[in-house]
Design a protein around this motif. Sequence first.
Motif, PDB file in Angstrom:
ATOM      1  N   ALA A   9       0.828  -1.203   0.000  1.00 52.74           N
ATOM      2  CA  ALA A   9       0.000   0.000   0.000  1.00 52.74           C
ATOM      3  C   ALA A   9       0.862   1.253   0.000  1.00 52.74           C
ATOM      4  O   ALA A   9       0.521   2.260  -0.643  1.00 52.74           O
ATOM      5  N   LEU A  10       1.998   1.222   0.697  1.00 53.96           N
ATOM      6  CA  LEU A  10       2.889   2.379   0.712  1.00 53.96           C
ATOM      7  C   LEU A  10       3.497   2.608  -0.675  1.00 53.96           C
ATOM      8  O   LEU A  10       3.622   3.758  -1.136  1.00 53.96           O
ATOM      9  N   GLY A  11       3.858   1.530  -1.359  1.00 56.45           N
ATOM     10  CA  GLY A  11       4.331   1.666  -2.736  1.00 56.45           C
ATOM     11  C   GLY A  11       3.259   2.250  -3.632  1.00 56.45           C
ATOM     12  O   GLY A  11       3.529   3.126  -4.470  1.00 56.45           O
ATOM     13  N   ALA A  12       2.005   1.799  -3.442  1.00 57.21           N
ATOM     14  CA  ALA A  12       0.885   2.333  -4.221  1.00 57.21           C
ATOM     15  C   ALA A  12       0.674   3.813  -3.917  1.00 57.21           C
ATOM     16  O   ALA A  12       0.333   4.600  -4.810  1.00 57.21           O
ATOM     17  N   PHE A  13       0.904   4.199  -2.649  1.00 61.67           N
ATOM     18  CA  PHE A  13       0.768   5.612  -2.262  1.00 61.67           C
ATOM     19  C   PHE A  13       1.779   6.477  -3.024  1.00 61.67           C
ATOM     20  O   PHE A  13       1.427   7.522  -3.583  1.00 61.67           O
ATOM     21  N   GLY A  14       3.022   6.034  -3.048  1.00 59.12           N
ATOM     22  CA  GLY A  14       4.047   6.799  -3.742  1.00 59.12           C
ATOM     23  C   GLY A  14       3.777   6.918  -5.225  1.00 59.12           C
ATOM     24  O   GLY A  14       3.914   8.004  -5.820  1.00 59.12           O
ATOM     25  N   ILE A  15       3.363   5.805  -5.848  1.00 68.36           N
ATOM     26  CA  ILE A  15       3.081   5.824  -7.286  1.00 68.36           C
ATOM     27  C   ILE A  15       1.868   6.700  -7.581  1.00 68.36           C
ATOM     28  O   ILE A  15       1.866   7.479  -8.544  1.00 68.36           O
ATOM     29  N   GLY A  16       0.816   6.566  -6.752  1.00 68.80           N
ATOM     30  CA  GLY A  16      -0.361   7.419  -6.944  1.00 68.80           C
ATOM     31  C   GLY A  16      -0.046   8.891  -6.756  1.00 68.80           C
ATOM     32  O   GLY A  16      -0.567   9.757  -7.477  1.00 68.80           O
ATOM     33  N   GLY A 110      -0.110  -4.486 -11.021  1.00 67.41           N
ATOM     34  CA  GLY A 110      -0.515  -5.800 -11.528  1.00 67.41           C
ATOM     35  C   GLY A 110       0.083  -6.938 -10.719  1.00 67.41           C
ATOM     36  O   GLY A 110      -0.627  -7.817 -10.228  1.00 67.41           O
ATOM     37  N   ILE A 111       1.409  -6.931 -10.560  1.00 65.83           N
ATOM     38  CA  ILE A 111       2.075  -7.987  -9.792  1.00 65.83           C
ATOM     39  C   ILE A 111       1.718  -7.861  -8.315  1.00 65.83           C
ATOM     40  O   ILE A 111       1.490  -8.863  -7.631  1.00 65.83           O
ATOM     41  N   GLY A 112       1.637  -6.618  -7.819  1.00 68.06           N
ATOM     42  CA  GLY A 112       1.273  -6.417  -6.418  1.00 68.06           C
ATOM     43  C   GLY A 112      -0.099  -6.959  -6.086  1.00 68.06           C
ATOM     44  O   GLY A 112      -0.314  -7.500  -4.988  1.00 68.06           O
ATOM     45  N   SER A 113      -1.047  -6.841  -7.020  1.00 69.70           N
ATOM     46  CA  SER A 113      -2.387  -7.389  -6.788  1.00 69.70           C
ATOM     47  C   SER A 113      -2.345  -8.907  -6.632  1.00 69.70           C
ATOM     48  O   SER A 113      -3.024  -9.478  -5.768  1.00 69.70           O
ATOM     49  N   VAL A 114      -1.553  -9.565  -7.473  1.00 65.45           N
ATOM     50  CA  VAL A 114      -1.425 -11.022  -7.389  1.00 65.45           C
ATOM     51  C   VAL A 114      -0.781 -11.419  -6.062  1.00 65.45           C
ATOM     52  O   VAL A 114      -1.232 -12.359  -5.387  1.00 65.45           O
ATOM     53  N   VAL A 115       0.268 -10.707  -5.680  1.00 68.14           N
ATOM     54  CA  VAL A 115       0.938 -11.007  -4.409  1.00 68.14           C
ATOM     55  C   VAL A 115      -0.002 -10.753  -3.239  1.00 68.14           C
ATOM     56  O   VAL A 115      -0.099 -11.570  -2.308  1.00 68.14           O
ATOM     57  N   ALA A 116      -0.721  -9.636  -3.259  1.00 67.01           N
ATOM     58  CA  ALA A 116      -1.651  -9.313  -2.175  1.00 67.01           C
ATOM     59  C   ALA A 116      -2.706 -10.408  -2.013  1.00 67.01           C
ATOM     60  O   ALA A 116      -3.009 -10.840  -0.892  1.00 67.01           O
ATOM     61  N   ALA A 117      -3.251 -10.875  -3.125  1.00 65.42           N
ATOM     62  CA  ALA A 117      -4.275 -11.914  -3.067  1.00 65.42           C
ATOM     63  C   ALA A 117      -3.722 -13.231  -2.539  1.00 65.42           C
ATOM     64  O   ALA A 117      -4.439 -14.022  -1.917  1.00 65.42           O
ATOM     65  N   SER A 118      -2.433 -13.472  -2.752  1.00 67.42           N
ATOM     66  CA  SER A 118      -1.828 -14.731  -2.312  1.00 67.42           C
ATOM     67  C   SER A 118      -1.492 -14.734  -0.820  1.00 67.42           C
ATOM     68  O   SER A 118      -1.194 -15.778  -0.257  1.00 67.42           O
ATOM     69  N   ALA A 130      -8.004  -4.570  -2.293  1.00 73.22           N
ATOM     70  CA  ALA A 130      -8.518  -3.248  -1.938  1.00 73.22           C
ATOM     71  C   ALA A 130      -7.584  -2.533  -0.971  1.00 73.22           C
ATOM     72  O   ALA A 130      -7.387  -1.316  -1.071  1.00 73.22           O
ATOM     73  N   LEU A 131      -6.996  -3.286  -0.020  1.00 71.59           N
ATOM     74  CA  LEU A 131      -6.086  -2.657   0.934  1.00 71.59           C
ATOM     75  C   LEU A 131      -4.844  -2.126   0.228  1.00 71.59           C
ATOM     76  O   LEU A 131      -4.345  -1.043   0.557  1.00 71.59           O
ATOM     77  N   MET A 132      -4.330  -2.857  -0.756  1.00 70.72           N
ATOM     78  CA  MET A 132      -3.197  -2.338  -1.505  1.00 70.72           C
ATOM     79  C   MET A 132      -3.589  -1.072  -2.268  1.00 70.72           C
ATOM     80  O   MET A 132      -2.860  -0.067  -2.251  1.00 70.72           O
ATOM     81  N   PHE A 133      -4.757  -1.084  -2.913  1.00 75.04           N
ATOM     82  CA  PHE A 133      -5.214   0.087  -3.655  1.00 75.04           C
ATOM     83  C   PHE A 133      -5.598   1.235  -2.726  1.00 75.04           C
ATOM     84  O   PHE A 133      -5.742   2.373  -3.182  1.00 75.04           O
ATOM     85  N   ALA A 134      -5.764   0.940  -1.415  1.00 74.70           N
ATOM     86  CA  ALA A 134      -6.038   2.017  -0.466  1.00 74.70           C
ATOM     87  C   ALA A 134      -4.882   3.011  -0.444  1.00 74.70           C
ATOM     88  O   ALA A 134      -5.082   4.201  -0.149  1.00 74.70           O
TER      89      ALA A 134
END
Length: 440
Positions: A9-16, A110-118, A130-134
Amino acid sequence: MPLALLALALGAFGIGLTEFVIVGLMSDISGDLGVSIPTAGLLVSGYALSVAVGAPLLTAAGSKVPRKTMLVALMALFIAGSLISALAPTYGLLMTGRVVSALTHGAFFGIGSVVAASLVPPARRASAVALMFAGLTAANVAGVPLGTALGQQLGWRSTFWAVTAVGLVALLGVVALVPRQPVEAAGGWRAEIKVFALPQVWLALGVTALGFGAVFGTVTYIESMMTQVAGYASAAVPWLLVLFGIGLFAGNLAGGRAADRRPMATLYTALAGIAAVLAVFAFTAHAKLPAAITLVVFGAVGFALVPAAQLRVMDKAGGAPALASAANIGAFNLGNALAAWLGGLAIDAGAGYTAPNWIGALLAVAALLLALLSGALDRRPGKPEPAPPGMSGTVRPRTAHLNARLADLTGSSARAVLSGAGGGRADVGRRDEDDALRRQ
């Protein structure tokens, strides 16, 4: 939830943050680098195009690399792009930094979503995504206003230095918290590309492009709508965007929980909600308070779509979800570009700043029709289903699986009832039939 999700999620924050904060720094960049505002605006378009190109290319290139290693490499590349942007003395070098950062965007999500789900049980996969996209929604709620204020006070380069720092912390989090995952035995770019032969994957990508395009078409012109139509002062726009971001954050988490229980119902409801709210917004945009309330609701229903749409693509891709998941991020950006272009055409034609709402409503209805078609294909009798993530090939249809299980438990009589065969035939060659079932 595992701590590894916080690192993602922190990586997603920086990219967003690096994607959206530049909108609030256009005037500063234009004046400092000596370019026009439209030219500075190409920094947004160049980023979006680079996301669409980089998502499949980098994901395919890393298809035989362990997913944690790939995430670390992507964050390192993101940091490099942010550094180039922070140090850029010219417009061309700033564009280069934007492109380098954008290339990591789609592949990371894309890869983060797969890892998060796993990282979680199957029943909580959508909530994990959803938590990653948060992190992305938090970037809109808090990161963009703060980054804009920082850039306006200390210069636009200070914002990119802050983004670089966020990237470094996220990189350390991924290294420390994300568990190492082995490369899939049937992995490789050829296995990933094969999923694009599946019609359901294309339907899922179409739902994403049209559905989220409906959202972003209105978001692109929200400043003009709230000032020119609703009557707000320009100084109120950042606070209105904070309200919108709160809606995004809440809708994303609620959509994840709902998609865990009923993924397709969540997809249908979110798309129908987007269409309805946008139609209402075309009328409420003419008054301040109704416009602000509708903006929050719009953010909530708009991002409730994201976890369900991302999970749908991953599920339909079966045992090779990484490339399809990254392509779905590209579909988000393709839909964004399409809707923004259509909205601009309508405004230039004199339809007014509420025209993107009607265009978005139509796009959402089109996405809903694609989703209904996809759901109908799921219900076709005897249709093999894609294997769950982490498995290859397909699984047997539910009826065949039920037949095999009941045969094991109750013997030939259950097989005779389910297959429609006579009792005498059910006993003949029982061992051969069991062997055949096991080989399916």
